[in-house]
Design a protein around this motif. Structure first.
Motif, short mmCIF file in Angstrom:
data_model
loop_
_atom_site.label_atom_id
_atom_site.label_comp_id
_atom_site.label_asym_id
_atom_site.label_seq_id
_atom_site.Cartn_x
_atom_site.Cartn_y
_atom_site.Cartn_z
N GLU A 48 -7.68 0.07 -10.33
CA GLU A 48 -6.65 0.11 -9.29
C GLU A 48 -6.99 -0.90 -8.19
O GLU A 48 -8.13 -0.97 -7.73
N ASP A 94 -8.64 8.28 -3.75
CA ASP A 94 -7.96 7.81 -4.96
C ASP A 94 -8.78 8.16 -6.20
O ASP A 94 -8.24 8.68 -7.19
N THR A 123 0.84 -1.20 0.00
CA THR A 123 0.00 0.00 0.00
C THR A 123 0.88 1.26 0.00
O THR A 123 2.06 1.19 0.38
N GLU A 124 0.36 2.35 -0.47
CA GLU A 124 1.05 3.66 -0.42
C GLU A 124 2.30 3.74 -1.29
O GLU A 124 3.14 4.61 -1.09
N VAL A 125 2.44 2.83 -2.23
CA VAL A 125 3.63 2.82 -3.08
C VAL A 125 3.47 3.76 -4.27
O VAL A 125 4.45 4.26 -4.82
N GLY A 126 2.22 4.03 -4.63
CA GLY A 126 1.99 4.99 -5.72
C GLY A 126 1.06 4.50 -6.82
O GLY A 126 1.09 5.04 -7.93
N LYS A 127 0.21 3.52 -6.52
CA LYS A 127 -0.74 3.03 -7.54
C LYS A 127 -1.60 4.18 -8.07
O LYS A 127 -1.76 4.34 -9.28
N THR A 128 -2.16 4.96 -7.14
CA THR A 128 -3.07 6.03 -7.57
C THR A 128 -2.30 7.09 -8.35
O THR A 128 -2.76 7.56 -9.40
N TYR A 129 -1.14 7.46 -7.84
CA TYR A 129 -0.32 8.50 -8.49
C TYR A 129 0.01 8.09 -9.92
O TYR A 129 -0.16 8.85 -10.87
N GLN A 170 9.44 9.99 -11.60
CA GLN A 170 10.16 10.83 -10.63
C GLN A 170 9.21 11.47 -9.64
O GLN A 170 8.00 11.53 -9.86
N ASN A 184 7.02 14.00 -7.93
CA ASN A 184 6.16 15.08 -8.45
C ASN A 184 6.07 15.12 -9.98
O ASN A 184 5.81 16.18 -10.56
N LYS A 232 -12.10 1.57 -9.13
CA LYS A 232 -11.50 0.91 -7.96
C LYS A 232 -12.63 0.27 -7.16
O LYS A 232 -13.67 0.89 -6.92
N ASN A 245 8.49 3.83 -9.07
CA ASN A 245 8.05 5.16 -8.63
C ASN A 245 9.08 5.78 -7.68
O ASN A 245 9.91 5.08 -7.12
N1 ATP Z 1 6.02 10.16 -7.81
C1 ATP Z 1 5.45 10.77 -6.77
N2 ATP Z 1 5.71 12.06 -6.49
C2 ATP Z 1 5.14 12.68 -5.44
N3 ATP Z 1 4.27 12.10 -4.60
C3 ATP Z 1 3.96 10.81 -4.81
C4 ATP Z 1 4.51 10.07 -5.91
N4 ATP Z 1 4.02 8.82 -5.85
C5 ATP Z 1 3.19 8.77 -4.80
N5 ATP Z 1 3.15 9.96 -4.16
C6 ATP Z 1 2.37 10.28 -2.96
O1 ATP Z 1 2.54 9.21 -2.03
C7 ATP Z 1 1.30 8.90 -1.38
C8 ATP Z 1 0.93 7.45 -1.67
O2 ATP Z 1 0.73 7.28 -3.08
P1 ATP Z 1 -0.59 6.62 -3.67
O3 ATP Z 1 -1.80 7.17 -2.99
O4 ATP Z 1 -0.52 6.74 -5.14
O5 ATP Z 1 -0.36 5.11 -3.20
P2 ATP Z 1 -1.30 3.84 -3.44
O6 ATP Z 1 -0.42 2.70 -3.80
O7 ATP Z 1 -2.36 4.21 -4.42
O8 ATP Z 1 -1.94 3.60 -1.99
P3 ATP Z 1 -3.29 2.77 -1.61
O9 ATP Z 1 -2.84 1.37 -1.36
O10 ATP Z 1 -3.76 3.47 -0.38
O11 ATP Z 1 -4.26 2.89 -2.75
C9 ATP Z 1 0.29 9.91 -1.91
O12 ATP Z 1 0.25 11.00 -1.01
C10 ATP Z 1 0.88 10.35 -3.24
O13 ATP Z 1 0.48 11.64 -3.63
#
Ligand code: ATP
Ligand code: MG
Length: 228
Positions: free
Chosen positions: A118, A57, A14-20, A210, A212, A40, A182
């Motif tokens: 997602e 998300d 979780t929180e690795v950046g799937k949504t981003y 990268q 942001n 989702k 990511n």
């Molecule tokens: N490349 C990036 N640059 C800046 N911020 C990022 C980047 N990738 C992720 N983040 C930030 O890190 C946090 C976690 O990312 P994200 O929400 O995409 O994770 P996730 O895998 O979708 O989590 P979940 O399991 O809760 O769905 C968010 O606040 C997101 O904005």
């Protein structure tokens, strides 16, 4: 009505950046003229208000990718407790029902040509676990016949996390079409991580995202080809 081609986005945790990353993918496809959408199944840790949904998300992807869509069509289950959906449902009720997820996905698939779904958490996230049913993300992936891409951190520890996830998914017969790294800063170690992941898994690292980043460095046509 045309049926969308689909792609499931999972991650090493979780929180690795799937949504981003998903937001960047859907944005890229849409900017290139593809009719791309997002879905989702279950979100946790959210207030069930309009503001809560906007900050979710689904709200994030909608805003970044410029989706003109009611948020209730983008996510089916919303839980207030910030825990896995299976535990949230044990606490709050309203457990995931596979037919409802399938119906919501089908509704989105009828409207879009390229639908990105997602996951929640990593691949082993239980969506429901009670005396009536046990549903894991992989059940949804198989039910909807989706291929996947795996989002992982570019940095330290990622070789282990990616290889374990890929091997588990292979064991479960789930196609991993590519890895996206990511939080990429460009260090020697990260470049070695990319090389080692490709060597150890045989799966391409499709993009390095990268901090942001406002665009994913992957051509829209190559992205679209991942959908099936
Ligand atoms: N490349 C990036 N640059 C800046 N911020 C990022 C980047 N990738 C992720 N983040 C930030 O890190 C946090 C976690 O990312 P994200 O929400 O995409 O994770 P996730 O895998 O979708 O989590 P979940 O399991 O809760 O769905 C968010 O606040 C997101 O904005
Ligand atoms: Mg997310």
């Amino acid at each position: 009505m045309p049926e969308a081609k689909g792609l499931f986005v999972t991650a090493t945790s979780t929180e690795v950046g799937k949504t981003y990353v998903t937001a960047l993918i859907v944005k890229k496809l849409r900017e290139a003229g593809y009719n791309a959408g997002y879905y989702k199944a279950a979100l946790s840790g959210l207030e069930k208000t309009k503001a809560g949904l906007q900050a979710s998300d689904a709200g994030y992807v909608k805003q970044v990718a410029g989706l003109d869509e009611d948020l209730s069509n983008l996510v089916t289950y919303i839980y207030e407790n910030p825990v896995s959906p299976h535990l949230a449902a044990q606490m709050e009720g309203n457990p995931v029902e596979l037919p409802l997820v399938k119906a919501a996905y089908a509704k989105a698939a009828a409207k879009y040509d390229y639908l990105t779904m997602e996951g929640s958490g990593g691949i082993m996230c239980p969506l429901r676990y009670d005396s009536s049913a046990r549903i894991f993300l992989e059940d949804v992936i198989k039910e909807l016949n989706l291929g996947t891409v795996l989002v992982a951190h570019a940095g330290l520890g990622t070789i282990n996390a990616v290889v374990l996830t890929v091997e588990y998914m292979r064991y479960r017969d789930i196609a991993v079409k590519g890895v996206i790294l990511n939080h990429f800063c460009g260090s020697l170690m990260e470049l070695d991580n990319k090389k080692m992941i490709e060597e150890l898994t045989g799966i391409p690292v499709l993009a390095l995202v990268q901090e942001n980043a406002v665009e994913i460095n992957l051509e829209a046509g190559r992205l679209a080809a991942l959908y099936a």
